[in-house]
Write a protein that holds these residues in place. Structure first.
Motif, PDB file in Angstrom:
ATOM      1  N   GLU A  21      -0.998  68.350  63.372  1.00  0.00           N
ATOM      2  CA  GLU A  21       0.405  68.351  62.989  1.00  0.00           C
ATOM      3  C   GLU A  21       1.166  69.395  63.776  1.00  0.00           C
ATOM      4  O   GLU A  21       0.588  70.316  64.361  1.00  0.00           O
ATOM      5  CB  GLU A  21       0.537  68.630  61.492  1.00  0.00           C
ATOM      6  N   GLY A  22       2.482  69.227  63.808  1.00  0.00           N
ATOM      7  CA  GLY A  22       3.358  70.214  64.406  1.00  0.00           C
ATOM      8  C   GLY A  22       4.090  70.980  63.321  1.00  0.00           C
ATOM      9  O   GLY A  22       4.205  70.527  62.184  1.00  0.00           O
ATOM     10  N   LYS A  23       4.596  72.164  63.688  1.00  0.00           N
ATOM     11  CA  LYS A  23       5.301  72.996  62.711  1.00  0.00           C
ATOM     12  C   LYS A  23       6.484  73.676  63.382  1.00  0.00           C
ATOM     13  O   LYS A  23       6.337  74.293  64.430  1.00  0.00           O
ATOM     14  CB  LYS A  23       4.341  74.027  62.112  1.00  0.00           C
ATOM     15  N   ASN A  24       7.671  73.511  62.789  1.00  0.00           N
ATOM     16  CA  ASN A  24       8.896  74.155  63.275  1.00  0.00           C
ATOM     17  C   ASN A  24       9.142  73.875  64.756  1.00  0.00           C
ATOM     18  O   ASN A  24       9.346  74.787  65.557  1.00  0.00           O
ATOM     19  CB  ASN A  24       8.835  75.665  63.037  1.00  0.00           C
ATOM     20  N   LEU A  25       9.086  72.605  65.149  1.00  0.00           N
ATOM     21  CA  LEU A  25       9.215  72.238  66.553  1.00  0.00           C
ATOM     22  C   LEU A  25      10.634  72.466  67.051  1.00  0.00           C
ATOM     23  O   LEU A  25      11.609  72.261  66.334  1.00  0.00           O
ATOM     24  CB  LEU A  25       8.830  70.771  66.757  1.00  0.00           C
ATOM     25  N   GLY A  26      10.741  72.839  68.337  1.00  0.00           N
ATOM     26  CA  GLY A  26      12.039  73.059  68.962  1.00  0.00           C
ATOM     27  C   GLY A  26      12.467  74.507  68.875  1.00  0.00           C
ATOM     28  O   GLY A  26      11.911  75.300  68.109  1.00  0.00           O
ATOM     29  N   ASP A  57       9.053  60.084  63.281  1.00  0.00           N
ATOM     30  CA  ASP A  57      10.507  60.080  63.109  1.00  0.00           C
ATOM     31  C   ASP A  57      11.030  61.297  62.357  1.00  0.00           C
ATOM     32  O   ASP A  57      10.497  61.682  61.317  1.00  0.00           O
ATOM     33  CB  ASP A  57      10.954  58.819  62.354  1.00  0.00           C
ATOM     34  N   LYS A  58      12.078  61.886  62.899  1.00  0.00           N
ATOM     35  CA  LYS A  58      12.972  62.828  62.246  1.00  0.00           C
ATOM     36  C   LYS A  58      12.270  63.871  61.380  1.00  0.00           C
ATOM     37  O   LYS A  58      12.425  63.914  60.163  1.00  0.00           O
ATOM     38  CB  LYS A  58      13.987  62.058  61.400  1.00  0.00           C
ATOM     39  N   SER A  59      11.506  64.724  62.016  1.00  0.00           N
ATOM     40  CA  SER A  59      10.860  65.821  61.303  1.00  0.00           C
ATOM     41  C   SER A  59      10.555  66.938  62.282  1.00  0.00           C
ATOM     42  O   SER A  59      10.087  66.683  63.401  1.00  0.00           O
ATOM     43  CB  SER A  59       9.566  65.355  60.631  1.00  0.00           C
ATOM     44  N   LEU A  60      10.817  68.174  61.867  1.00  0.00           N
ATOM     45  CA  LEU A  60      10.473  69.333  62.687  1.00  0.00           C
ATOM     46  C   LEU A  60       9.039  69.779  62.425  1.00  0.00           C
ATOM     47  O   LEU A  60       8.530  70.660  63.124  1.00  0.00           O
ATOM     48  CB  LEU A  60      11.429  70.494  62.408  1.00  0.00           C
ATOM     49  N   SER A  61       8.391  69.183  61.414  1.00  0.00           N
ATOM     50  CA  SER A  61       6.998  69.513  61.105  1.00  0.00           C
ATOM     51  C   SER A  61       6.222  68.214  60.899  1.00  0.00           C
ATOM     52  O   SER A  61       5.777  67.889  59.792  1.00  0.00           O
ATOM     53  CB  SER A  61       6.907  70.405  59.869  1.00  0.00           C
ATOM     54  N   PRO A  62       6.071  67.414  61.956  1.00  0.00           N
ATOM     55  CA  PRO A  62       5.426  66.094  61.823  1.00  0.00           C
ATOM     56  C   PRO A  62       3.914  66.218  61.647  1.00  0.00           C
ATOM     57  O   PRO A  62       3.284  67.157  62.138  1.00  0.00           O
ATOM     58  CB  PRO A  62       5.758  65.411  63.153  1.00  0.00           C
ATOM     59  N   TRP A 114      -4.191  76.691  65.099  1.00  0.00           N
ATOM     60  CA  TRP A 114      -2.756  76.571  65.350  1.00  0.00           C
ATOM     61  C   TRP A 114      -2.453  77.222  66.695  1.00  0.00           C
ATOM     62  O   TRP A 114      -2.829  78.373  66.918  1.00  0.00           O
ATOM     63  CB  TRP A 114      -1.951  77.268  64.250  1.00  0.00           C
ATOM     64  N   PHE A 115      -1.806  76.492  67.573  1.00  0.00           N
ATOM     65  CA  PHE A 115      -1.445  77.005  68.892  1.00  0.00           C
ATOM     66  C   PHE A 115       0.075  77.071  68.999  1.00  0.00           C
ATOM     67  O   PHE A 115       0.772  76.096  68.688  1.00  0.00           O
ATOM     68  CB  PHE A 115      -1.970  76.090  70.004  1.00  0.00           C
ATOM     69  N   GLY A 116       0.591  78.204  69.443  1.00  0.00           N
ATOM     70  CA  GLY A 116       2.015  78.314  69.688  1.00  0.00           C
ATOM     71  C   GLY A 116       2.417  77.528  70.919  1.00  0.00           C
ATOM     72  O   GLY A 116       1.727  77.559  71.946  1.00  0.00           O
ATOM     73  N   LEU A 117       3.519  76.790  70.825  1.00  0.00           N
ATOM     74  CA  LEU A 117       3.987  75.996  71.964  1.00  0.00           C
ATOM     75  C   LEU A 117       4.592  76.912  73.031  1.00  0.00           C
ATOM     76  O   LEU A 117       5.342  77.845  72.717  1.00  0.00           O
ATOM     77  CB  LEU A 117       5.031  74.974  71.519  1.00  0.00           C
ATOM     78  N   GLN A 118       4.258  76.633  74.283  1.00  0.00           N
ATOM     79  CA  GLN A 118       4.811  77.339  75.431  1.00  0.00           C
ATOM     80  C   GLN A 118       5.855  76.451  76.111  1.00  0.00           C
ATOM     81  O   GLN A 118       5.802  75.223  76.012  1.00  0.00           O
ATOM     82  CB  GLN A 118       3.699  77.700  76.420  1.00  0.00           C
ATOM     83  N   PRO A 119       6.792  77.046  76.829  1.00  0.00           N
ATOM     84  CA  PRO A 119       7.812  76.219  77.498  1.00  0.00           C
ATOM     85  C   PRO A 119       7.225  75.374  78.611  1.00  0.00           C
ATOM     86  O   PRO A 119       6.225  75.757  79.234  1.00  0.00           O
ATOM     87  CB  PRO A 119       8.798  77.256  78.056  1.00  0.00           C
ATOM     88  N   LEU A 281       9.072  78.071  69.937  1.00  0.00           N
ATOM     89  CA  LEU A 281       9.179  76.610  70.052  1.00  0.00           C
ATOM     90  C   LEU A 281       8.369  75.886  68.992  1.00  0.00           C
ATOM     91  O   LEU A 281       8.250  74.662  69.041  1.00  0.00           O
ATOM     92  CB  LEU A 281       8.725  76.168  71.451  1.00  0.00           C
ATOM     93  N   GLY A 282       7.783  76.607  68.056  1.00  0.00           N
ATOM     94  CA  GLY A 282       6.955  75.986  67.041  1.00  0.00           C
ATOM     95  C   GLY A 282       5.493  76.035  67.419  1.00  0.00           C
ATOM     96  O   GLY A 282       5.092  76.708  68.372  1.00  0.00           O
TER      97      GLY A 282
END
Length: 771
Positions: A21-26, A57-62, A114-119, A281-282
């Motif tokens: 899953e993703g968490k707090n994306l963007g 669809d439409k979620s910052l934590s899919p 959990w891995f932090g997203l990099q740009p 970036l989540g």
């Protein structure tokens, strides 16, 4: 396939990835913050995408919750995961990435993190390596003064990325960077290649100040020269567009000494090491399972492989090497799989399964308990069906399961789980219809059952009938295996599979069970067990977008390649201009003579394969390396029994009047390379026997203490006519003939020691910047 750093042959890596899953994306603030992101993830080997998830669809934590398993077919540096925001009227926008270097994968293997997203920065998307040679020469110039000359030779690069799906046009710049100077020189552009051969040398004059050493009679280099750095940048020539950065490497000049040549491979790095400050970036939760086998040359495995292949002939079977491995690794389910693969490849599985089944039946007291335990026999059968039955499972159930998923009707009939407004009678009718479709697909599938599975079942039925005359226990394996029929209708199939009128547990399932206990259903199950139903359907295996080269063209050119949809069934291979439209060309499967990978140099394109048939060869470029392997696999599988299969092929193209691979002039010249061996007629898996034997070696080595205990048990039984009671560990071993078992264990021990010495000899690990 990835190259082992200390092996003379290739290693093989495999990866299992669970996209959690993703968490707090963007970005967490600013104008780019989006509350309604529709996101998806991709998995890439370096910059080559091999899988992608569905759009969430439409979620910052899919919660993605998708699993991917694949063998890695080429060398790579990073396994990367990209999160994209789905664009509606524009291209998909990257949100961030998680990039794990190959050497760090083992740290995360088998556990969720959990891995932090990099740009996602174009200057950090690099892959490949560069081969450099450097040396310092001392010169005397015209005025008689001394001068140092730095010679930098760019030899070659390997593994540069694709640009827009095509091989790049790379060139290199070489710079000497130091105090108050920055000289730069440039190589020629190499067209359409990811492995350019440059072979260019550049020299840089370096004026030196010599300092007399008070305690020495030699000169030393001035400190200002020691801090100079040679920087090599790789670029893709953009012609009219902007050049694209491919990676850089920096080598300090201080590693050089007079008359010393430094020659080494360097991995390309991001610009400025890819360090940059960004918003949060989540994060992405991943479960990555990664294994890597360091495979020795084939000859090293001959003694162990020979000993294992003799297993079906050893009397008693419990004294064989394969049975001993299963005995000492009893708690490790994966231990049986490499043995099954090895025996499958050499057509030795059926006699081995027959022999261990006889042993199991001798210890089975009732027919109802046949093949119910977690024995060596059931594990071998289970793994055999996973390997051999995959294509059978696909052609039998995939069409009807796709239909069920697309229709999306409610089937819940459990009163406790019913929702408000649900009509239980409609749901019951939906469920009954679905299960009948699945049941029909299975009972009409006998002719597509792989021959090897039929051979195994026939042998098992014969032996079970001898041990328990008149009983039907053997039918359970075929009808009820979860690996062959993993559907929601398993309860009904079990009812019919028992070939008897079974009872039911839940009252609301009464009508459902009753329909499967009718005589007509039982007769259909009997019929499929007899394997007599003829094939009557055209099964679709693959339908994907590819790049196809026009057949029969003599020149190499971009215009000769066009996007097409490639479709393969068990009857024909066809390509189409648009998905679902009429075929532009149809090639009957019976006309396919070989399916082989194509050298990259043939058309300066990666992931190419060729289909050789009665007409001109069909050249195809797949979307990525994993897809290319899948296409070759499925096409080889459907054409495996064709009588006119070729023994040799050309791994390159016939262009400008000659074959690029062997330079033969005639386009009808027999191939210069042997075709990939066709395995058993029902296998679609290309088995690497050396790799499987290496896995068996690793399993035996990790269980070496148990192997020694088995040896002690054999000696004890031989001397005392039975193991001492206090040795509880001995009861875990099956020892029917202690002398024969002792002899096999000693052979295994000797072979393990020899293989370990080979590994130790080749265990040097390549360091960054090493030769």
């Amino acid at each position: 396939m990835a190259t082992s750093t200390f092996s003379c042959e290739d290693g093989m890596e495999e990866d299992g990835v669970s996209e959690g899953e993703g968490k707090n994306l963007g970005p967490c603030s600013g104008p780019n913050r989006q509350r309604d992101l529709c996101t998806f993830c991709t998995i890439s080997l370096d910059q080559e995408e091999v899988f992608r998830t569905k759009v969430f669809d439409k979620s910052l934590s899919p919660f993605y919750g998708e699993d991917f398993y694949f063998e890695i077919p080429r060398p790579f540096q990073c396994l990367s995961f990209y999160v994209f925001a789905k664009g509606v009227f524009q291209r998909d926008l990257p949100v961030g990435k998680v990039s794990i270097r190959k050497e760090e994968l083992c740290k995360f293997s088998g556990k969720e993190h959990w891995f932090g997203l990099q740009p996602v920065d174009p200057n950090s998307e690099v892959q490949g390596k560069v081969h450099l040679e450097m040396r310092l020469n001392e010169l005397i110039i015209e005025n008689g003064s001394m001068c140092q000359q730095l010679l930098v030779r760019i030899i070659e690069c390997q593994g540069l990325p694709l640009i827009s799906g095509q091989n790049c046009d790379p060139y290199a710049t070489v710079s000497l960077v130091g105090p108050a100077r920055s000289d730069q020189k440039k190589t020629k552009v190499k067209k359409k290649t990811s492995d350019p051969q440059f072979e260019e040398t550049f020299n840089f004059e370096v004026n030196l100040i010599y300092i007399w050493g008070l305690m020495s009679s030699c000169f030393s280099l001035c400190l200002s020269v020691c801090v100079c750095v040679c920087r090599v940048d790789l670029w893709n020539n953009g012609n009219l567009a902007q050049d694209v950065f491919l990676g850089e490497t920096r080598v300090s000049v201080k590693i050089l000494r007079n008359d010393h040549i430094h020659r080494a491979w360097y991995l390309l790095q991001p610009k400025g090491n890819g360090k940059s400050k960004t918003d949060d970036l989540g994060s992405l939760r991943l479960n990555v399972t990664y294994t890597e086998d360091n495979v020795l040359p084939s000859a090293c495995y001959t003694p162990l492989r020979t000993l294992l292949l003799k297993s079906p002939d050893i009397k008693p079977i419990s004294a064989s090497a394969a049975h001993i491995l299963g005995d000492i690794c009893r708690e490790r389910y994966e231990a049986v799989l490499p043995v099954v693969r090895l025996l499958l490849h050499h057509s030795r599985l059926v006699p081995f399964v027959s022999a261990i089944t006889v042993l199991e039946l001798e210890n089975t007291q009732e027919a109802n308990t046949i093949f119910r335990g977690n024995s060596l026999a059931t594990r071998c059968i289970d793994d055999m069906m996973k390997i051999v039955g995959r294509s059978y499972l696909t052609v039998t159930l995939k069409p009807v399961l796709d239909e069920i998923c697309d229709s999306n009707k409610t089937c819940e009939i459990d009163p406790i789980k019913l929702k408000e407004g649900d009509n239980v009678e409609v749901n019951k009718e939906n469920l009954q219809g679905y299960v009948q479709k699945v049941f029909s697909s299975i009972t009409q599938s006998s002719s597509s059952c792989p021959p090897l599975m039929c051979d195994v079942f026939r042998s098992l039925r014969h032996m079970a009938s001898k041990r328990f005359p008149g009983e039907r226990g053997i039918t359970r394996i075929f009808v009820l295996s979860p690996h062959l029929h993993p559907t929601s209708s398993s309860a009904g199939l079990q009812s019919s599979g028992n070939l008897s009128k079974s009872s039911f547990k839940e009252s609301y399932m009464y009508d459902f069970f009753k329909s499967f206990q009718e005589d007509k259903c039982i007769e259909k199950v009997k019929k499929v067990i007899k394997l007599t139903v003829p094939i009557s359907r055209d099964y679709l295996f693959c339908f994907r977008e590819i790049q196809k080269r026009a057949q029969g063209r003599k020149r190499i050119g971009k215009r000769n390649f066009k996007k097409r949809w490639l479709r393969v069934t068990n009857r024909e291979l066809s390509y189409h201009k648009h998905r679902g439209k009429e075929a532009l060309c149809i090639i009957p499967v019976k006309n396919i003579r070989a399916v082989e990978k194509l050298y990259e140099s043939a058309f300066n394109r990666k992931n190419m394969f060729q289909v050789l048939h009665s007409e001109k060869p069909l050249y195809v470029q797949a979307g990525n390396c994993v897809e290319a392997s899948e296409w070759v696999e499925v096409l080889s599988q459907v054409s495996r029994c064709n009588p006119d299969r070729l023994g040799t092929f050309h791994p390159s193209a016939h262009v400008a009047g000659a074959w690029l691979c062997c330079r033969s002039l005639s386009d009808n010249q027999p191939g210069c390379k042997p075709c990939t061996p066709t395995l058993l007629a029902n296998l679609q898996l290309d088995i690497d026997c050396d790799r499987e034997t290496e896995r068996i070696f690793s399993l035996l080595t990790s269980s070496y203490s148990k192997l020694q205990k088995m040896e002690d048990a054999c000696a004890s039984i031989a001397v005392y006519q039975g193991p001492p009671r206090e040795q509880d560990d001995y009861s875990l071993f099956t020892i029917q003939d202690p002398k024969e078992t002792f002899h096999t264990v000693q052979q295994i021990t000797h072979i393990l020691e020899e293989l370990q010495r080979e590994h130790d000899t080749r265990s040097g690990t390549a360091q960054y910047g090493s030769q």
